[in-house]
Motif scaffolding. Structure first.
Motif, short mmCIF file in Angstrom:
data_model
loop_
_atom_site.label_atom_id
_atom_site.label_comp_id
_atom_site.label_asym_id
_atom_site.label_seq_id
_atom_site.Cartn_x
_atom_site.Cartn_y
_atom_site.Cartn_z
N ALA A 48 0.83 -1.21 0.00
CA ALA A 48 0.00 0.00 0.00
C ALA A 48 0.87 1.26 0.00
CB ALA A 48 -0.93 -0.01 1.21
N ALA B 166 1.10 4.20 -2.95
CA ALA B 166 0.96 5.64 -2.72
C ALA B 166 2.16 6.39 -3.29
CB ALA B 166 0.80 5.92 -1.23
N GLU C 217 -3.84 4.68 -6.56
CA GLU C 217 -4.90 4.74 -5.54
C GLU C 217 -4.73 3.60 -4.53
OE1 GLU C 217 -7.18 7.20 -5.34
OE2 GLU C 217 -6.07 8.09 -7.01
N VAL C 218 -5.12 3.87 -3.29
CA VAL C 218 -5.06 2.86 -2.23
C VAL C 218 -6.46 2.70 -1.64
CG1 VAL C 218 -4.06 2.20 -0.01
CG2 VAL C 218 -2.66 3.44 -1.70
N LEU D 238 -4.93 2.27 7.41
CA LEU D 238 -4.91 2.85 6.06
C LEU D 238 -6.09 3.78 5.83
CD1 LEU D 238 -3.89 -0.24 3.87
CD2 LEU D 238 -2.48 1.77 4.39
N ALA E 65 -6.90 6.13 2.85
CA ALA E 65 -7.30 5.11 1.87
C ALA E 65 -8.82 5.09 1.76
CB ALA E 65 -6.77 3.74 2.28
#
Length: 374
Positions: A244, A248, A253-254, A272, A277
């Motif tokens: 993740a 970034a 996108e996360v 997150l 996120a």
């Protein structure tokens, strides 16, 4: 590009030079446009490239482990693996955009040539909830034409690949070992199915072992091949959070699927979400963010059923195995004893039934009939 020893050998030579990592390799290719021109350049010309010292320039000129690398190519050609260099049209377009892409990828199968890719990662010790959510998301995304990328580890990764296959879409497994060292060994049958419906890939030499330090580097490929990364069940210290973070850093996108606030397995995903996120409850939450990034919607695969949840026609052995299951979990060892079949045979049949959506696997190698309402 037709793959020959002549056009691939320079890539392997340059990659094997001590002191050349992925970042410097890319700088050299950006500057000289090919490994052949790089290997024939003068020390002064090489030293112009950022990160190339005079010592490294001399090493580039002298280092030629040709016999060893020719054996590597011989094995790749014999096993029908492909080696896709960074400059090849088949190289994943999104992966080219990260700062340190692999100079080339060893590929078993066919890489989907698309920007419509989502990576799904998470815990190796997944809960039933995590596996269910992963399969549902990946099946829905695959049915809409999205490519699913993951790492083929047990748990969430395996559920992601299976969900994609159930949805009739392609999937890509990125290994932390070489193609001749499939890890984990229990997923060798899955690797075969993935290569028939997508690709199993690695940046590592064919016989590279699954050493721990390979996996953080592998994670940048998983995130780098995708417009976005979805994390399902991750503790606060896990490889999934590394993926993740890399996503970034790559300006991707996360997403995170929430879990129980009492479960440490979801503490990382909740972290997150606190950090920004996007929370994912359903497939639409992912598509709302990623679909606008595409010039056109992904190609939706042709439907493979009439949507009435009928069981597919099954070979006799699969019918017999499916008849031994119901909604209550049964362990693989009990199935092997009950049907008097070797464990390897049972495992292969279970995987086939799982891919057809007839059964589902629970943690601990327990199996049940799939919920027809899913």
């Amino acid at each position: 590009m037709q793959q020959t020893e002549q056009n691939l050998l320079p890539w392997l030579i340059l990659k094997s030079v001590p002191g050349i990592g992925n970042l410097i390799f890319k700088r050299l290719i950006d500057h000289f446009e090919s490994p052949e021109r790089t290997l024939s350049a003068s020390p002064a010309a090489l030293a112009v490239v950022e990160g190339v010292s005079e010592r490294l320039a001399r090493t580039i000129i002298r280092f030629r482990p040709i016999d060893q690398l020719k054996r590597e190519l011989d094995i790749a050609f014999e096993k029908k693996y492909r080696i896709i260099p960074l400059t090849d049209d088949e190289y994943p377009v999104l992966l080219k955009e990260i700062p340190d892409p692999p100079p080339f990828l060893y590929v078993r199968g066919t890489l989907p040539v698309t920007r419509c890719s989502v990576s799904i990662v998470g815990s190796r010790h997944a809960t039933d909830y995590g596996i269910h959510m992963t399969r549902q998301l990946c099946r829905d995304l695959a049915a809409l034409g999205w490519n699913i990328v993951s790492g083929m580890a047990v748990g969430i990764d395996t559920a992601a690949h299976l969900g994609a296959l159930m949805g009739g879409g392609p999937t890509v497994a990125v290994l932390g070992s070489g193609l001749e060292r499939i890890y984990p060994g229990t997923n060798i049958p899955l690797a075969r199915r993935i290569s028939e419906n997508g690709a199993v890939v690695s940046e590592l030499p064919l016989h590279a072992e699954p050493d721990p330090h390979h996996f953080p580097a592998r994670n940048r490929i998983i995130s780098g091949m995708s417009l976005g990364t979805v994390v399902v069940e991750a503790a606060k210290r896990s490889g999934s959070l590394i993926t993740a973070r890399l996503a970034a850093e790559q300006n991707r996108e996360v997403f995170a699927v929430p879990g129980s606030v009492r479960s440490f397995k979801s503490s990382g995903t909740h972290l997150l979400i606190k950090q920004g996120a996007k929370l994912v409850e359903q497939t639409r939450d992912i598509l709302e963010e990623l679909a606008p990034m595409l010039p056109e919607p992904p190609h939706r695969p042709e439907p493979t059923s009439d949507g009435k949840n009928k069981l597919p026609d099954l070979p006799p052995e699969e019918q017999r195995l499916a008849a031994s299951l119901d909604v209550y979990p049964v362990h693989i060892d009990d199935l092997s004893r009950q049907l008097q079949l070797p464990a390897a045979t049972i495992s292969s049949l279970l995987l086939s039934l799982e891919l057809k959506g007839v059964i589902q696997q629970l943690p601990g190698k327990f199996f049940t009939l799939a919920d027809p309402a899913e």
